[in-house]
Design a protein around this motif. Structure first.
Motif, short mmCIF file in Angstrom:
data_model
loop_
_atom_site.label_atom_id
_atom_site.label_comp_id
_atom_site.label_asym_id
_atom_site.label_seq_id
_atom_site.Cartn_x
_atom_site.Cartn_y
_atom_site.Cartn_z
N ASN A 63 0.90 -1.19 -0.08
CA ASN A 63 -0.15 0.13 -0.05
C ASN A 63 1.05 1.11 -0.13
OD1 ASN A 63 -2.41 -1.34 0.16
ND2 ASN A 63 -2.33 -1.71 2.35
N ARG A 64 0.49 2.27 -0.67
CA ARG A 64 1.19 3.59 -0.46
C ARG A 64 1.11 4.06 0.79
NH1 ARG A 64 2.22 7.81 -4.18
NH2 ARG A 64 2.14 9.86 -3.14
N LYS A 65 2.38 4.69 1.21
CA LYS A 65 2.56 5.12 2.41
C LYS A 65 1.74 6.26 2.76
CE LYS A 65 7.65 4.25 2.00
NZ LYS A 65 8.77 4.61 2.07
N SER A 66 1.20 7.29 1.91
CA SER A 66 0.45 8.26 2.12
C SER A 66 -0.57 8.49 1.17
CB SER A 66 1.35 9.62 1.95
OG SER A 66 1.80 9.63 0.68
N ALA A 67 -1.65 9.11 1.70
CA ALA A 67 -2.77 9.50 0.68
C ALA A 67 -2.63 10.37 -0.67
CB ALA A 67 -3.90 10.05 1.51
N MET A 68 -3.05 10.42 -1.60
CA MET A 68 -3.04 11.24 -2.78
C MET A 68 -4.11 12.43 -2.67
SD MET A 68 -1.77 8.51 -5.76
CE MET A 68 -3.22 8.00 -5.69
N TYR A 69 -3.52 13.55 -3.25
CA TYR A 69 -4.59 14.95 -2.87
C TYR A 69 -4.53 15.67 -4.15
CZ TYR A 69 -4.17 13.85 2.11
OH TYR A 69 -4.08 13.00 3.30
N TRP A 70 -5.63 16.07 -4.59
CA TRP A 70 -5.76 16.81 -5.71
C TRP A 70 -6.70 18.19 -5.34
CZ3 TRP A 70 -6.18 11.71 -5.84
CH2 TRP A 70 -5.54 11.12 -6.76
N HIS A 71 -6.40 19.26 -5.91
CA HIS A 71 -7.05 20.50 -5.42
C HIS A 71 -7.04 21.64 -6.45
CE1 HIS A 71 -8.46 23.61 -2.56
NE2 HIS A 71 -7.47 24.47 -2.87
N TYR A 72 -8.38 21.89 -6.88
CA TYR A 72 -8.85 22.73 -8.14
C TYR A 72 -9.65 23.89 -7.55
CZ TYR A 72 -9.30 23.91 -12.95
OH TYR A 72 -9.41 24.66 -14.23
N PRO A 73 -9.53 24.67 -7.04
CA PRO A 73 -10.23 25.91 -6.52
C PRO A 73 -10.50 26.92 -7.63
CG PRO A 73 -8.09 26.49 -5.85
CD PRO A 73 -8.07 25.26 -6.51
N ASN A 74 -10.74 26.38 -9.07
CA ASN A 74 -10.75 27.07 -10.21
C ASN A 74 -11.71 26.69 -11.08
OD1 ASN A 74 -7.60 26.47 -9.33
ND2 ASN A 74 -7.94 28.24 -10.01
N SER A 75 -12.08 27.20 -12.30
CA SER A 75 -13.04 27.05 -13.43
C SER A 75 -11.93 26.87 -14.53
CB SER A 75 -13.88 28.33 -13.52
OG SER A 75 -14.63 28.01 -14.57
N TRP A 76 -12.25 25.74 -15.13
CA TRP A 76 -11.49 25.58 -16.35
C TRP A 76 -12.05 26.37 -17.38
CZ3 TRP A 76 -11.99 20.85 -19.63
CH2 TRP A 76 -10.73 20.45 -20.74
N GLY A 77 -13.39 26.50 -17.58
CA GLY A 77 -13.95 27.12 -18.69
C GLY A 77 -15.06 26.31 -19.38
#
Length: 516
Positions: free
Chosen positions: A414-428
């Motif tokens: 198992n991976r040691k740590s979690a994975m995170y994504w953050h997108y406080p935006n608008s792609w359009g």
């Protein structure tokens, strides 16, 4: 002191070799090639990255990716950000996008590309991208991967798409970020044209055309040559001319393909028409195969120069496949990456899961496969480890996880740590999973938090790769655990959040929102 391109190119010429065949460099540290493709989906290849082949795997022809996979390790659960600049800054800095704040794609200085939203205003994110100095407003100051490698004796070469810093900032030029050589990289994230007959998007008289005209390839203007091929030819010449200096090289081979605008690579276009593809579909497929030929040319060059056994190749895409338009056969948008849901710009798997291969002769077992999850910022510490760089003095905090042990042992842990994504935006664009979100994946569980509605979605990726069943209502304990983990992480990195227009309040972190 920031070097000008012309200054270094003169220095590079002093390394030019004489006539005759060049043999392996007399150095022990490995050469390293990071071969990154733009907007290439998880299935845009004849190499299957799932438990079974998909129709797209049977459609595309990428024999050199097959060759690379047979000689190295295939990562079936590799991830990037959902759009390009965040991924590229993460790769070069080792930082997660929530921390470096280059959360959307960059272009013009101090100008946000966020589209207007009826309910949210977006934060003052780092629109000027990644910089080698701390004096540029709204940017992140980093000691980049090539800079650290250069300081440790590597010749560093950039070819193709850069897209690191905004127009008019130092970070727009890869030379200022630690590359000794820059071939055709600048601030823009796409080409005006892939065609030499169109001067790669520059003016007809050969003068530059901002912002999309590809720079530095004037010798190919007017020729019937595809951009992918021109980049490959020029890169191989630079590598060949530099071999006598006996330095190990780091090549960041960053193709503009397979980004829009789609142009037909005539070397491969007709074969897909003959297979029944539509015009747009055949254009795209020809670009994929042209990229694959470039990979093959790189590998053959290493063979000819007796460098293969001392060269690492890492292949990856910068985000999921472009799917907001139908390419001709599905009849519907957002369906191109099935069984993955949605595509580029989306928090769903189609937007963030990418193809990845690693070849490391005498270290990585040939034709091996791992399900170990990795994310694009992991490449930074891993490449430094591969290069034998034991200590770094990077000014930035490194979020990436070194996965050299996975490459060496192939233990399915198992991976040691979690994975995170953050997108406080608008792609359009609009579509499934496209919008302001924060996401965590921990083990097989994935939680998506929607900023506009504060809704939470929960999926078990192992059992539901297409994210068809939202399990949030039936698993409140898991939702709470992941909400707490995601909230704690965002708070720890001081992640930016949008503003709710009606109340002027900042969107709360997910751990303080009731689970629903």
């Amino acid at each position: 002191m920031l070097l000008k391109k012309s200054t270094f190119l003169l220095l590079l010429l002093s390394f030019t070799i004489g006539s005759g065949e060049v043999h392996a460099q007399k150095q022990e540290r490995p050469n390293i090639i990071v071969f990154i493709v733009d907007d290439m989906g998880w299935e845009d290849t004849s190499v299957p990255f799932w438990k079974e082949k998909t129709p797209l795997n049977n459609f595309y022809q990428t024999p050199n990716m097959e060759r690379l996979a047979s000689q190295g390790m295939k990562f079936t659960q590799a991830y990037a950000s959902s759009v390009c600049s965040p991924s590229r800054v993460s790769l070069m800095s080792g930082m997660n996008a929530a921390r470096h704040r280059v959360t959307n794609w960059t272009l013009n200085r101090n100008a946000s590309v966020d589209a207007k939203d009826d309910k949210l205003d977006f934060p003052l994110w780092n629109v000027n991208g990644m910089q080698p100095v701390d004096t540029i407003e709204r940017s992140v100051f980093v000691n980049s991967l090539p800079q650290l490698l250069k300081e440790n004796g590597y010749l560093t070469v950039h070819a193709g798409k850069a897209h690191f810093g905004a127009v008019g900032t130092p970070g727009a030029d890869p030379i200022n970020l630690g590359f000794d050589v820059n071939i055709a990289g600048h601030a823009a994230g796409g080409p005006g044209s892939f065609l030499g007959t169109e001067n790669f998007g520059n003016n007809k008289d050969g003068t530059p055309k901002s912002p999309w005209g590809v720079p530095g390839l004037e010798e190919y203007y007017g020729q019937d040559i595809f951009l992918t091929e021109a980049l490959t030819q020029k890169t191989l010449k630079v590598l060949n001319d530099s071999l006598s200096n006996q330095k190990p090289f780091f090549l960041y081979m960053s193709h503009y393909a397979v980004h829009v605008p789609f142009n037909a690579d005539k070397r491969f276009y007709q074969k897909y028409i003959d297979k029944g593809a539509t015009h747009v579909e055949a254009q795209y497929a020809s670009m994929v195969e042209g990229m694959d030929k470039s990979l093959g040319d790189m590998m053959s060059f290493l063979d000819r120069k007796h460098l293969t056994e001392n060269t690492i190749i890492l292949f990856i895409s910068d985000n999921g496949g472009y799917a907001i338009q139908d390419r001709g056969r599905t009849g519907k948008k957002h369906r191109w990456n099935e069984p993955l849901k949605s595509g580029k710009g989306s928090a769903y798997e189609g937007g963030i899961r990418v193809p990845m291969l690693v070849k490391w002769p005498a270290v990585v077992k040939e034709n091996s496969v791992t399900e170990y999850p990795v994310i694009i910022e992991d490449i930074f510490p891993t490449v430094l480890s591969m290069a034998g760089v034991k200590k770094t003095k990077a000014v930035q905090h490194i979020d990436g996880e070194n996965f050299v042990s996975v490459l060496k042992t192939n233990k399915q842990t198992n991976r040691k740590s979690a994975m995170y994504w953050h997108y406080p935006n608008s792609w359009g664009e609009t579509g499934p999973g496209i919008g302001a979100t924060s996401t965590v994946r921990d083990g097989d569980w994935k939680l998506i938090y929607w900023h506009k509605t504060q809704k939470k979605e929960l999926f078990n990726i192992k059992n539901d790769i297409g994210e068809e069943q939202d399990l949030a209502m039936n698993n409140p304990k898991i939702v709470k655990r992941l909400s707490d983990k995601l909230g704690a992480y965002l708070r720890n990195v001081d992640a930016q959040m949008p503003i709710i227009k009606n109340t002027k309040a900042t969107v709360p972190y997910p751990d303080v929102v009731s689970d629903r």
